[in-house]
Design a protein around this motif. Structure first.
Motif, mmCIF file in Angstrom:
data_model
loop_
_atom_site.group_PDB
_atom_site.id
_atom_site.type_symbol
_atom_site.label_atom_id
_atom_site.label_comp_id
_atom_site.label_asym_id
_atom_site.label_seq_id
_atom_site.Cartn_x
_atom_site.Cartn_y
_atom_site.Cartn_z
ATOM 1 N N ALA A 18 -7.379 6.582 -15.981
ATOM 2 C CA ALA A 18 -7.577 8.032 -16.051
ATOM 3 C C ALA A 18 -8.101 8.410 -17.423
ATOM 4 O O ALA A 18 -7.622 7.922 -18.451
ATOM 5 C CB ALA A 18 -6.268 8.753 -15.770
ATOM 6 N N GLY A 19 -9.112 9.278 -17.424
ATOM 7 C CA GLY A 19 -9.695 9.732 -18.674
ATOM 8 C C GLY A 19 -10.450 11.023 -18.462
ATOM 9 O O GLY A 19 -10.115 11.805 -17.567
ATOM 10 N N ALA A 20 -11.473 11.212 -19.257
ATOM 11 C CA ALA A 20 -12.257 12.434 -19.189
ATOM 12 C C ALA A 20 -13.651 12.151 -18.642
ATOM 13 O O ALA A 20 -14.133 11.023 -18.677
ATOM 14 C CB ALA A 20 -12.362 13.067 -20.581
ATOM 15 N N GLY A 21 -14.286 13.208 -18.139
ATOM 16 C CA GLY A 21 -15.668 13.104 -17.701
ATOM 17 C C GLY A 21 -15.815 12.487 -16.328
ATOM 18 O O GLY A 21 -14.834 12.296 -15.603
ATOM 19 N N PRO A 22 -17.057 12.156 -15.960
ATOM 20 C CA PRO A 22 -17.311 11.560 -14.651
ATOM 21 C C PRO A 22 -16.626 10.210 -14.527
ATOM 22 O O PRO A 22 -16.337 9.546 -15.526
ATOM 23 C CB PRO A 22 -18.838 11.403 -14.622
ATOM 24 C CG PRO A 22 -19.221 11.282 -16.057
ATOM 25 C CD PRO A 22 -18.287 12.206 -16.788
ATOM 26 N N THR A 23 -16.357 9.799 -13.305
ATOM 27 C CA THR A 23 -15.752 8.484 -13.081
ATOM 28 C C THR A 23 -16.828 7.413 -13.099
ATOM 29 O O THR A 23 -17.739 7.406 -12.263
ATOM 30 C CB THR A 23 -15.018 8.434 -11.729
ATOM 31 O OG1 THR A 23 -13.944 9.383 -11.739
ATOM 32 C CG2 THR A 23 -14.444 7.045 -11.475
ATOM 33 N N VAL A 24 -16.749 6.529 -14.070
ATOM 34 C CA VAL A 24 -17.628 5.363 -14.116
ATOM 35 C C VAL A 24 -17.113 4.376 -13.077
ATOM 36 O O VAL A 24 -15.961 3.941 -13.141
ATOM 37 C CB VAL A 24 -17.639 4.730 -15.516
ATOM 38 C CG1 VAL A 24 -18.503 3.478 -15.534
ATOM 39 C CG2 VAL A 24 -18.114 5.741 -16.565
ATOM 40 N N LEU A 25 -17.945 4.060 -12.114
ATOM 41 C CA LEU A 25 -17.533 3.208 -10.990
ATOM 42 C C LEU A 25 -18.270 1.884 -11.047
ATOM 43 O O LEU A 25 -19.487 1.825 -10.838
ATOM 44 C CB LEU A 25 -17.829 3.917 -9.660
ATOM 45 C CG LEU A 25 -17.549 3.118 -8.381
ATOM 46 C CD1 LEU A 25 -16.058 2.799 -8.254
ATOM 47 C CD2 LEU A 25 -18.046 3.875 -7.152
#
Length: 244
Positions: A18-25
């Motif tokens: 969990a973090g900030a911004g878009p989810t890097v997938l």
């Protein structure tokens, strides 16, 4: 480790930060898993930089369930879409090799979710354009006659190639027509890649006639693109795309 249960009871294994911004997938390649060098480099960057990050294993790969001999490109596409539907917010898919093909198919299916794409030696249509022509005649004959043939490759081990996989893949070919994508795309491609040659990307570029695309050729890069310099550049490209 988390698991997404699919309608047929199979489970997709994934790990989430969990973090900030878009989810890097992270979308891995053919017969690779989410514990590979590039996936772990992105995981470390996500921890250090506070990204939302998800990495997962395809059906019949790594910690996910599934019978390898029933695995298809269509199934890998469906699972990627299901995982994105399970997540929230914008997604930044990072696809390597076959994962690049899956990432493109995902962006086609969920254009409103994909804020951009990072592709590493992407291999759309590799089954017909790259793999099938490279097989020995007796292997192709066995696949057509028996439905499968076992082969062994360095780094990939011994596994079966199935007629089912090749036939299904033809429904998901991307290089025979224009790709109606508009999200920005950054491709990292090794000039010395002997699995997915850099010239393979010329056709992909021709099909991406609406999206802003950057093709970055790595002069000494191979198919893995996993040297410290390669990994650092991958992280920076993802960071740049996150900020756009």
């Amino acid at each position: 480790m988390q698991r997404l249960t699919r309608p047929d009871g199979e489970t997709l294994a994934y790990k989430r930060l969990a973090g900030a911004g878009p989810t890097v997938l992270w979308i891995g390649g053919f017969r690779s898993d989410m514990e590979g060098t590039k996936a772990l480099a992105l995981d470390a960057a996500a921890r250090e930089r506070g990204w939302n990050f998800v990495r997962y294993d395809h059906f019949a790969h790594g910690a996910s369930s599934g019978d390898w001999e029933t695995a298809t490109v269509g199934r890998w596409r469906e699972d990627a879409i299901a995982l994105v539907d399970h997540l929230e917010g914008p997604i930044l898919p990072v696809g390597s090799s076959m994962g690049g093909w899956v990432a493109l198919l995902l962006a086609q299916a969920r254009p409103e979710r994909a804020m951009g794409l990072v592709l590493v030696n992407p291999a759309p249509d590799f089954t017909d354009r790259l793999m099938w022509p490279s097989l020995e005649d007796h292997v192709r004959e066995a696949i057509l006659r028996d439905g499968l043939a076992e082969i062994e490759e360095p780094g990939l081990g011994r596994y079966a190639l199935t007629r089912r996989m090749f036939e299904d893949a033809r429904a998901w070919m991307l290089l025979d027509g224009d790709l109606d994508l508009i999200s920005p795309i950054h491709m990292l491609q090794g000039r010395r890649d002997d699995v997915v040659p850099w010239t393979h990307q010329i056709t992909l570029l021709e099909r991406l006639n609406r999206a802003p695309v950057r093709l970055e050729l790595v002069p000494d890069g191979d198919h893995r693109l996993s040297t410290p310099a390669d990994l650092a550049r991958l992280v920076e490209v993802v960071e740049e795309m996150r900020r756009n």
